[in-house]
Design an enzyme around this catalytic site. Structure first.
Site, PDB file in Angstrom:
ATOM      1  N   GLU A 101       0.854  -1.196   0.000  1.00  0.00           N
ATOM      2  CA  GLU A 101       0.000   0.000   0.000  1.00  0.00           C
ATOM      3  C   GLU A 101       0.888   1.243   0.000  1.00  0.00           C
ATOM      4  OE1 GLU A 101      -2.497   1.432  -0.708  1.00  0.00           O
ATOM      5  OE2 GLU A 101      -4.031   1.527   0.841  1.00  0.00           O
ATOM      6  N   ASP A 102       0.466   2.278  -0.703  1.00  0.00           N
ATOM      7  CA  ASP A 102       1.270   3.507  -0.752  1.00  0.00           C
ATOM      8  C   ASP A 102       1.251   4.250   0.575  1.00  0.00           C
ATOM      9  OD1 ASP A 102      -1.413   4.140  -1.036  1.00  0.00           O
ATOM     10  OD2 ASP A 102      -1.168   5.478  -2.736  1.00  0.00           O
ATOM     11  N   ASP A 105      -3.534   6.377   5.919  1.00  0.00           N
ATOM     12  CA  ASP A 105      -3.953   7.698   6.396  1.00  0.00           C
ATOM     13  C   ASP A 105      -4.968   7.472   7.519  1.00  0.00           C
ATOM     14  OD1 ASP A 105      -5.425  10.195   6.483  1.00  0.00           O
ATOM     15  OD2 ASP A 105      -4.558  10.742   4.576  1.00  0.00           O
ATOM     16  N   PHE A 154      -1.450  16.397   2.870  1.00  0.00           N
ATOM     17  CA  PHE A 154      -1.739  15.669   1.645  1.00  0.00           C
ATOM     18  C   PHE A 154      -0.496  15.648   0.760  1.00  0.00           C
ATOM     19  CE2 PHE A 154      -3.602  14.652  -2.427  1.00  0.00           C
ATOM     20  CZ  PHE A 154      -4.457  13.631  -2.056  1.00  0.00           C
ATOM     21  N   ARG A 167       1.357  11.529 -10.237  1.00  0.00           N
ATOM     22  CA  ARG A 167       1.884  10.203  -9.877  1.00  0.00           C
ATOM     23  C   ARG A 167       3.305  10.015 -10.394  1.00  0.00           C
ATOM     24  NH1 ARG A 167      -2.530   7.191  -8.065  1.00  0.00           N
ATOM     25  NH2 ARG A 167      -4.500   7.595  -9.100  1.00  0.00           N
TER      26      ARG A 167
HETATM   27  P1  IMP Z   1      -7.017   5.764   4.198  1.00  0.00           P
HETATM   28  O1  IMP Z   1      -8.159   4.836   3.903  1.00  0.00           O
HETATM   29  O2  IMP Z   1      -7.530   7.106   4.724  1.00  0.00           O
HETATM   30  O3  IMP Z   1      -5.970   5.169   5.106  1.00  0.00           O
HETATM   31  O4  IMP Z   1      -6.335   6.147   2.833  1.00  0.00           O
HETATM   32  C1  IMP Z   1      -5.720   5.232   2.017  1.00  0.00           C
HETATM   33  C2  IMP Z   1      -5.726   5.642   0.562  1.00  0.00           C
HETATM   34  O5  IMP Z   1      -6.094   7.015   0.369  1.00  0.00           O
HETATM   35  C3  IMP Z   1      -4.331   5.547   0.004  1.00  0.00           C
HETATM   36  O6  IMP Z   1      -4.131   4.286  -0.556  1.00  0.00           O
HETATM   37  C4  IMP Z   1      -4.309   6.647  -1.036  1.00  0.00           C
HETATM   38  O7  IMP Z   1      -4.821   6.162  -2.263  1.00  0.00           O
HETATM   39  C5  IMP Z   1      -5.238   7.704  -0.512  1.00  0.00           C
HETATM   40  N1  IMP Z   1      -4.505   8.742   0.246  1.00  0.00           N
HETATM   41  C6  IMP Z   1      -4.502   8.944   1.571  1.00  0.00           C
HETATM   42  N2  IMP Z   1      -3.723   9.991   1.914  1.00  0.00           N
HETATM   43  C7  IMP Z   1      -3.220  10.465   0.746  1.00  0.00           C
HETATM   44  C8  IMP Z   1      -2.310  11.552   0.442  1.00  0.00           C
HETATM   45  O8  IMP Z   1      -1.804  12.301   1.300  1.00  0.00           O
HETATM   46  N3  IMP Z   1      -2.019  11.696  -0.884  1.00  0.00           N
HETATM   47  C9  IMP Z   1      -2.531  10.924  -1.877  1.00  0.00           C
HETATM   48  N4  IMP Z   1      -3.378   9.903  -1.619  1.00  0.00           N
HETATM   49  C10 IMP Z   1      -3.713   9.675  -0.312  1.00  0.00           C
END
Ligand code: IMP
Length: 180
Positions: A101-102, A105, A154, A167
């Protein structure tokens, strides 16, 4: 020629530092799995560059699968609703899965994915996440292999987008002022 960043882009993690950290994560994963075959599960879209680099540092028998998940749309915060945009193409029953996973958050995406995978009876599920925003957590997430901890801002680049763009930036940086 390097891709051009937007005016409000502030570099945070340089490509050379990402390379070093990703290589170290690959060594850690190789050591921990000790010749057990692994299925790398790449979470699209944001993880495709991280995954391409990471798997080349994993010296194990390795399969690669993809799953598409979305919870942000074009926004900079989670909608709270995780959708599967592309499902796995093969069963993962009995396999050791490494989710790639990238960024973690709020944690909602990974929480959803882990629960979804449990129903498919893998042998084990581990998580490699390049970035982690611990102060943004809405659910607890265990990250087995974490690249960098960052502040709750972000970020874009190295696979991460805003509204589909950036990207292809080789570094990771934040947008200041942030997108609306
Ligand atoms: P979460 O569900 O809030 O943990 O977010 C996970 C997904 O949201 C990641 O796999 C990203 O695709 C996107 N995401 C969350 N934070 C960022 C950010 O700061 N930049 C770009 N994409 C984000």
């Amino acid at each position: 020629m390097r891709p051009r960043a937007p005016e409000n882009y502030v570099p945070l993690i340089r490509a050379a530092d990402i390379d070093d950290r990703v290589a170290q994560l690959g060594r850690d994963i190789t050591r921990d799995f000790a010749d057990r075959p692994l299925t790398a599960l790449v979470v699209l879209k944001g993880s495709f560059i991280f995954a391409a680099d990471l798997i080349r540092h994993i010296a194990l028998p390795l399969h690669v699968e993809f799953i598409g998940l979305r919870s942000y749309g074009d926004r900079t915060s989670t909608s709270g609703v995780v959708e599967i945009t592309m499902d796995l193409k093969h069963p993962v029953e009995g396999q050791h899965i490494l989710i790639i996973e990238d960024i973690v958050d709020s944690g909602l995406t990974i929480d959803y994915l882990r629960k979804n995978l449990e129903t498919r009876s893998p042998s084990s599920v581990s998580l490699a996440a390049l970035l982690h925003k611990p102060t943004a957590a809405r659910v607890p997430v265990t990250i087995d292999y974490r690249g960098f901890e960052i502040a709750d801002r972000f970020v874009v680049g190295y696979g991460l987008d805003h509204a589909g763009l950036y990207r292809n930036l080789p570094d990771i940086g934040y947008l200041d002022p942030p997108p609306a």
